[in-house]
Design a protein around this motif. Structure first.
Motif, PDB file in Angstrom:
ATOM      1  N   LYS A   1      57.130 -32.751  -1.988  1.00  5.71           N
ATOM      2  CA  LYS A   1      56.674 -34.097  -2.284  1.00  5.71           C
ATOM      3  C   LYS A   1      55.526 -34.045  -3.272  1.00  5.71           C
ATOM      4  CE  LYS A   1      58.019 -36.038   2.169  1.00  5.71           C
ATOM      5  NZ  LYS A   1      57.557 -36.772   3.373  1.00  5.71           N
ATOM      6  N   ARG A   2      55.519 -35.016  -4.179  1.00  6.08           N
ATOM      7  CA  ARG A   2      54.476 -35.089  -5.172  1.00  6.08           C
ATOM      8  C   ARG A   2      53.305 -35.892  -4.632  1.00  6.08           C
ATOM      9  NH1 ARG A   2      57.970 -36.275 -10.708  1.00  6.08           N
ATOM     10  NH2 ARG A   2      59.263 -34.374 -10.590  1.00  6.08           N
TER      11      ARG A   2
ATOM     12  N   VAL B   1      45.952 -30.877  -5.290  1.00  9.65           N
ATOM     13  CA  VAL B   1      45.850 -29.429  -5.515  1.00  9.65           C
ATOM     14  C   VAL B   1      47.056 -28.913  -6.288  1.00  9.65           C
ATOM     15  CG1 VAL B   1      45.562 -27.193  -4.394  1.00  9.65           C
ATOM     16  CG2 VAL B   1      44.497 -29.223  -3.405  1.00  9.65           C
ATOM     17  N   GLN B   2      48.203 -29.580  -6.141  1.00  8.50           N
ATOM     18  CA  GLN B   2      49.423 -29.134  -6.806  1.00  8.50           C
ATOM     19  C   GLN B   2      49.295 -29.164  -8.315  1.00  8.50           C
ATOM     20  OE1 GLN B   2      52.793 -31.457  -5.706  1.00  8.50           O
ATOM     21  NE2 GLN B   2      54.269 -30.168  -6.781  1.00  8.50           N
TER      22      GLN B   2
ATOM     23  N   PRO C   1      54.055 -21.564 -11.538  1.00  7.28           N
ATOM     24  CA  PRO C   1      55.243 -22.427 -11.478  1.00  7.28           C
ATOM     25  C   PRO C   1      56.432 -21.660 -10.938  1.00  7.28           C
ATOM     26  CG  PRO C   1      54.776 -21.764 -13.744  1.00  7.28           C
ATOM     27  CD  PRO C   1      53.611 -21.321 -12.919  1.00  7.28           C
ATOM     28  N   LYS C   2      57.251 -22.372 -10.184  1.00  6.62           N
ATOM     29  CA  LYS C   2      58.391 -21.750  -9.509  1.00  6.62           C
ATOM     30  C   LYS C   2      59.681 -22.418  -9.943  1.00  6.62           C
ATOM     31  CE  LYS C   2      55.198 -21.298  -5.690  1.00  6.62           C
ATOM     32  NZ  LYS C   2      54.191 -22.007  -6.504  1.00  6.62           N
TER      33      LYS C   2
END
Length: 383
Positions: free
Chosen positions: A17-18, A22-23, A29-30
């Motif tokens: 979920k956005r 912190v994201q 990156p994955k």
């Protein structure tokens, strides 16, 4: 993808979920597993990076494990008054015919013959000992040039500091006993002179001469010249505390003379030396105080008016050599390992990227060439 759109579903709705603050700072990156492709080229680069990393990390570990040595020269600050000389020499003359004296720059004369021990022995018992060689040559008689690799026992300057400290760690040792007389003339044909004596820590001369020659002594009979033979085997000559496991330049050396009137002169430059192993080392913190020396030799045939014998002229250098072995802390070693591994990963990534790019370029070029050939053949058939 995977039928989500046909059912009116959004694939992104099944991801993370956005809205997480912190994201936004994610530096890693994955990609979803279905979008990751494993190739044989990537596997080869991975194996190569692992091999290179293992080799470099192992080299770093061995370097850290051995530690490193630092050599420091400084003016000796302490005031020393006495210096111990350790001597073990065999001369093919009778013990009563040999006189030993020390004369230093202070004008003091020491009757070393009264402080050292003399034992009768046979020359053959010493001349065939393992490792006995002439000064400047090895045990096989080859000239020591200092070039290339020579197989020889380790001594001062040839082994690590912790080995020297370990050899000297047993405390003050004693001289070995003189072998029993088993053959040769009765009473022996040679004399072994050995022991330690204290002298002034100044420049001096250590003399081994014949009875009645050299220094004037009362009631000393004049020795027949035919009895002179100043060939000698030096098993030990060192300065400071006696550590028999440490080899010095004159240890296990032999010199022979073809005549009776011969003079040997050894010029020694003595350097006080401290060997130290720091507390971070596996061998714990220990220190050995000793002396090293450099030597030059001169021998000549002399006339009957000169004094034959063996003369050691020593000079004390006003320098102190400190040789310390230390090892970096474990945290620093870990940092170095991380740096090595990270560098290999970065280099491997760039190498893989460049090879993939080059492979793609060559593949497209070959495809164009093959398409051009096929197009040309089709035109020929139409014609």
């Amino acid at each position: 993808m995977n039928g989500f759109a046909s059912h009116g579903l959004d694939e992104d709705a099944f991801g993370e979920k956005r809205g997480n603050i912190v994201q936004a700072f994610d530096a890693f990156p994955k990609a979803k597993p279905q979008y990751v492709t494993q190739t044989s080229g990537g596997g080869k680069w991975t194996v190569a990076m692992l091999c290179v990393s293992f080799f470099l990390i192992f080299s770093e570990f061995t370097r850290w494990w051995r530690g490193h040595e630092t050599h420091t020269f400084a003016v000796e600050k302490g005031v020393g008054h006495n210096l111990q000389i350790n001597l073990d020499i065999v001369v093919p003359m009778q013990c009563n015919d040999i006189h030993i004296n020390v004369q230093d720059a202070a004008g003091d004369r020491i009757l070393a013959g009264e402080m050292l021990k003399k034992d009768p022995t046979n020359w053959r018992q010493w001349v065939d000992n393992r490792g006995v060689h002439r000064l400047g040559k090895d045990a096989q008689g080859r000239v020591i040039t200092g070039e290339g690799f020579h197989e020889h026992e380790e001594g001062f300057g040839e082994e690590h500091v912790h080995d020297i400290v370990a050899h000297a760690g047993g405390g003050r040792a004693k001289f070995a006993k003189t072998p029993k007389l088993r053959w040769g003339r009765q009473g022996g044909d040679s004399c072994r002179i050995f022991g330690s004596l204290e002298v002034n820590k100044v420049q001096g001369d250590f003399h081994i001469t014949a009875r009645g020659h050299g220094y004037q002594e009362m009631f000393a009979e004049h020795l027949d010249h035919n009895a002179f033979n100043f060939s000698h085997i030096i098993s030990e000559l060192s300065f400071g505390a006696f550590y028999p496991s440490l080899l010095n330049p004159l240890d296990r050396t032999i010199a022979t003379v073809p005549n009776h009137f011969h003079k040997f002169q050894y010029f020694l430059s003595v350097v006080p030396t401290v060997y130290s192993v720091d507390s971070n080392n596996l061998y714990s913190s220990r220190t050995v105080f000793t002396n090293q020396y450099a030597v030059t030799e001169q021998s000549m045939i002399i006339g009957e008016r000169s004094v034959p014998g063996i003369f050691f002229k020593y000079d004390i250098e006003p320098l102190l050599l400190t040789v310390e072995e230390s090892r970096d802390g474990f945290l620093r070693f870990v940092v170095k390992v991380v740096n090595v591994f990270s560098g290999v990963l970065v280099a491997g990534h760039w190498g893989f990227t460049l090879t993939e790019w080059a492979t793609g370029v060559l593949g497209r070029r070959r495809k164009r060439m093959s398409d051009g050939v096929l197009t040309g053949r089709s035109h020929e058939r139409d014609d």
